[in-house]
Design a protein around this motif. Structure first.
Motif, PDB file in Angstrom:
ATOM      1  N   LEU A 155       0.830  -1.205   0.000  1.00  0.00           N
ATOM      2  CA  LEU A 155       0.000   0.000   0.000  1.00  0.00           C
ATOM      3  C   LEU A 155       0.865   1.255   0.000  1.00  0.00           C
ATOM      4  CD1 LEU A 155      -3.050   0.579   0.061  1.00  0.00           C
ATOM      5  CD2 LEU A 155      -2.857   0.797   2.540  1.00  0.00           C
ATOM      6  N   LEU A 156       1.923   1.260   0.796  1.00  0.00           N
ATOM      7  CA  LEU A 156       2.803   2.421   0.876  1.00  0.00           C
ATOM      8  C   LEU A 156       3.543   2.640  -0.447  1.00  0.00           C
ATOM      9  CD1 LEU A 156       4.202   1.770   4.454  1.00  0.00           C
ATOM     10  CD2 LEU A 156       2.855   3.768   3.774  1.00  0.00           C
ATOM     11  N   ALA A 157       3.994   1.568  -1.061  1.00  0.00           N
ATOM     12  CA  ALA A 157       4.759   1.684  -2.304  1.00  0.00           C
ATOM     13  C   ALA A 157       3.911   2.218  -3.458  1.00  0.00           C
ATOM     14  CB  ALA A 157       5.363   0.335  -2.680  1.00  0.00           C
ATOM     15  N   PHE A 158       2.599   2.000  -3.399  1.00  0.00           N
ATOM     16  CA  PHE A 158       1.737   2.444  -4.491  1.00  0.00           C
ATOM     17  C   PHE A 158       0.973   3.733  -4.186  1.00  0.00           C
ATOM     18  CE2 PHE A 158       2.375  -1.882  -6.033  1.00  0.00           C
ATOM     19  CZ  PHE A 158       2.460  -1.683  -7.403  1.00  0.00           C
ATOM     20  N   PRO A 172     -10.170 -12.798   4.358  1.00  0.00           N
ATOM     21  CA  PRO A 172     -10.646 -11.408   4.407  1.00  0.00           C
ATOM     22  C   PRO A 172      -9.538 -10.373   4.349  1.00  0.00           C
ATOM     23  CG  PRO A 172     -11.814 -12.747   6.010  1.00  0.00           C
ATOM     24  CD  PRO A 172     -10.721 -13.607   5.464  1.00  0.00           C
ATOM     25  N   GLY A 173      -8.439 -10.588   5.079  1.00  0.00           N
ATOM     26  CA  GLY A 173      -7.372  -9.604   5.095  1.00  0.00           C
ATOM     27  C   GLY A 173      -6.747  -9.388   3.729  1.00  0.00           C
ATOM     28  N   TRP A 174      -6.547 -10.471   2.988  1.00  0.00           N
ATOM     29  CA  TRP A 174      -5.967 -10.364   1.659  1.00  0.00           C
ATOM     30  C   TRP A 174      -6.946  -9.710   0.683  1.00  0.00           C
ATOM     31  CZ3 TRP A 174      -1.049 -11.909   0.002  1.00  0.00           C
ATOM     32  CH2 TRP A 174      -0.254 -12.504   0.998  1.00  0.00           C
ATOM     33  N   LYS A 175      -8.213 -10.076   0.788  1.00  0.00           N
ATOM     34  CA  LYS A 175      -9.222  -9.476  -0.078  1.00  0.00           C
ATOM     35  C   LYS A 175      -9.347  -7.975   0.185  1.00  0.00           C
ATOM     36  CE  LYS A 175     -13.125 -11.698  -0.399  1.00  0.00           C
ATOM     37  NZ  LYS A 175     -14.327 -12.458   0.035  1.00  0.00           N
ATOM     38  N   LEU A 176      -9.255  -7.598   1.453  1.00  0.00           N
ATOM     39  CA  LEU A 176      -9.346  -6.189   1.817  1.00  0.00           C
ATOM     40  C   LEU A 176      -8.166  -5.414   1.248  1.00  0.00           C
ATOM     41  CD1 LEU A 176     -10.496  -3.811   3.409  1.00  0.00           C
ATOM     42  CD2 LEU A 176      -9.299  -4.662   5.425  1.00  0.00           C
ATOM     43  N   LEU A 177      -6.961  -5.962   1.374  1.00  0.00           N
ATOM     44  CA  LEU A 177      -5.779  -5.284   0.846  1.00  0.00           C
ATOM     45  C   LEU A 177      -5.846  -5.163  -0.670  1.00  0.00           C
ATOM     46  CD1 LEU A 177      -2.983  -4.040   1.088  1.00  0.00           C
ATOM     47  CD2 LEU A 177      -2.020  -6.361   1.211  1.00  0.00           C
ATOM     48  N   LEU A 178      -6.231  -6.240  -1.347  1.00  0.00           N
ATOM     49  CA  LEU A 178      -6.338  -6.198  -2.810  1.00  0.00           C
ATOM     50  C   LEU A 178      -7.372  -5.166  -3.249  1.00  0.00           C
ATOM     51  CD1 LEU A 178      -5.546  -7.316  -5.560  1.00  0.00           C
ATOM     52  CD2 LEU A 178      -7.273  -9.107  -5.259  1.00  0.00           C
ATOM     53  N   LEU A 212      -5.841  -1.680  -2.889  1.00  0.00           N
ATOM     54  CA  LEU A 212      -4.828  -1.415  -3.905  1.00  0.00           C
ATOM     55  C   LEU A 212      -5.468  -1.127  -5.265  1.00  0.00           C
ATOM     56  CD1 LEU A 212      -2.229  -4.158  -2.919  1.00  0.00           C
ATOM     57  CD2 LEU A 212      -1.797  -1.692  -2.943  1.00  0.00           C
ATOM     58  N   THR A 213      -6.454  -1.917  -5.638  1.00  0.00           N
ATOM     59  CA  THR A 213      -7.086  -1.724  -6.945  1.00  0.00           C
ATOM     60  C   THR A 213      -7.915  -0.441  -6.989  1.00  0.00           C
ATOM     61  OG1 THR A 213      -8.889  -3.184  -6.230  1.00  0.00           O
ATOM     62  CG2 THR A 213      -7.140  -4.168  -7.543  1.00  0.00           C
ATOM     63  N   GLU A 214      -8.484  -0.044  -5.855  1.00  0.00           N
ATOM     64  CA  GLU A 214      -9.289   1.173  -5.815  1.00  0.00           C
ATOM     65  C   GLU A 214      -8.434   2.434  -5.758  1.00  0.00           C
ATOM     66  OE1 GLU A 214     -11.875   0.798  -2.493  1.00  0.00           O
ATOM     67  OE2 GLU A 214     -13.287  -0.543  -3.509  1.00  0.00           O
ATOM     68  N   GLU A 215      -7.288   2.358  -5.099  1.00  0.00           N
ATOM     69  CA  GLU A 215      -6.508   3.563  -4.831  1.00  0.00           C
ATOM     70  C   GLU A 215      -5.330   3.765  -5.769  1.00  0.00           C
ATOM     71  OE1 GLU A 215      -5.485   3.856  -0.662  1.00  0.00           O
ATOM     72  OE2 GLU A 215      -7.417   3.007  -0.045  1.00  0.00           O
ATOM     73  N   SER A 216      -5.000   2.785  -6.601  1.00  0.00           N
ATOM     74  CA  SER A 216      -3.832   2.925  -7.469  1.00  0.00           C
ATOM     75  C   SER A 216      -4.103   2.372  -8.864  1.00  0.00           C
ATOM     76  CB  SER A 216      -2.617   2.213  -6.864  1.00  0.00           C
ATOM     77  OG  SER A 216      -1.527   2.210  -7.770  1.00  0.00           O
ATOM     78  N   ALA A 217      -4.155   3.266  -9.847  1.00  0.00           N
ATOM     79  CA  ALA A 217      -4.294   2.832 -11.243  1.00  0.00           C
ATOM     80  C   ALA A 217      -3.040   2.087 -11.691  1.00  0.00           C
ATOM     81  CB  ALA A 217      -4.543   4.046 -12.132  1.00  0.00           C
TER      82      ALA A 217
END
Length: 292
Positions: free
Chosen positions: A170-173, A207-213, A216-221
């Motif tokens: 999340l930080l890298a993107f 759930p944790g992995w789905k939440l992170l994915l 990432l997909t919502e916040e970084s093109a």
């Protein structure tokens, strides 16, 4: 327990119904304490509702207004961990409030804010003793569970980052200061995404992995484009990495992962200087971090 919940308990209402009314009251109280200005919304001239309106919370958390209204009305509806995470961030809940929210909803918090049994007091002491080498503990999802002060100053001011956002992917993107510290960013991000996809294969549906994915997909093109390549790459144990620290300049480290258990669920991520210049600059960074 709120007065309404106490009355329902005395009247013999079922625990599930009492829990829903507690959740509704808690959400309403957190909504009413936030001002529009705090979340970047215009106040407008005609605002009778203290704090935020329901539709504003729904907008900030990307859920339907009707659905959120039902939640505050204690309707019997199912709430996913992803939605609870979005509400916690929209309402700017601290760690204790977030835990209370998930507890009332009867859900398991998938974020690192929920804590990790791997990070014992002895392990935290070890992290501090390894200074000035930057060291942290990460789980397989790349959540940063603990770190020493040198690591906290290597990429950005990690202490200032909310606990639920302390994830390397999340930080890298999404974090500009973190991104600015990475040399060869265009090469690093595809490699990180490929490793993330390979590792996620063993955690599909969690759930944790789905939440992170989802985040990432919502916040970084940029992440979405790399994710659609379906590239995979296995993790390596040791490699040289180059960073551009905002305080001491360019530094190079040998990155080594030390696994803390046989299940490879968590690891000690260590950075040792790759050259004498980095060694000297690392001592300066440790001095600055200690002074702060």
């Amino acid at each position: 327990m709120t007065q309404e919940a106490q009355q329902r308990y005395a009247a013999g209402d079922r625990p599930g119904e009492i829990r829903r009314h507690e959740l509704a009251g808690f959400l309403r109280s957190r909504r009413e304490r936030l001002t529009p200005e705090e979340v970047g919304l215009p106040r407008g001239r005609r605002r009778r509702t203290p704090g935020l309106r329901r539709e504003e919370v729904a907008h900030l958390s990307a859920v339907g207004v009707t659905w959120y209204t039902w939640l505050e009305q204690a309707r019997d509806i199912q709430v996913s961990a992803q939605v609870l995470d979005a509400l916690a961030r929209a309402l700017r809940l601290d760690a204790g409030e977030r835990a209370h929210l998930f507890g009332l909803a009867g859900a398991v918090d998938p974020s690192p804010a929920a804590g990790c049994a791997t990070v014992t007091p002895e392990l935290r002491l070890l992290l501090d003793q390894l200074a000035p080498f930057p060291v942290c503990v990460q789980n397989s999802r790349y959540d940063i569970l603990a770190f020493n002060r040198t690591y906290g100053a290597l990429f950005c001011d990690l202490e200032a980052v909310p606990v639920e956002d302390r994830n390397v992917m999340l930080l890298a993107f999404t974090n500009e200061r973190w991104r600015a510290s990475i040399v060869y960013l265009d090469e690093v991000l595809p490699m990180m995404t490929a490793k993330f996809r390979a590792t996620m294969a063993g955690h599909l549906g969690e759930p944790g992995w789905k939440l992170l994915l989802q985040r990432l997909t919502e916040e970084s093109a940029e992440f979405r484009e790399l994710w659609e390549r379906y590239d995979v790459q296995q993790t390596s144990t040791s490699k040289v990495k180059h960073f551009r620290n905002a305080h001491v300049g360019p530094v190079s480290f040998v990155h080594t992962d030390l696994w803390l258990g046989g299940d490879r669920a968590a690891r000690l991520v260590t950075y040792t200087p790759a050259d004498d210049t980095t060694r000297e600059r690392l001592l300066e960074l440790e001095r600055l971090a200690a002074a702060r």
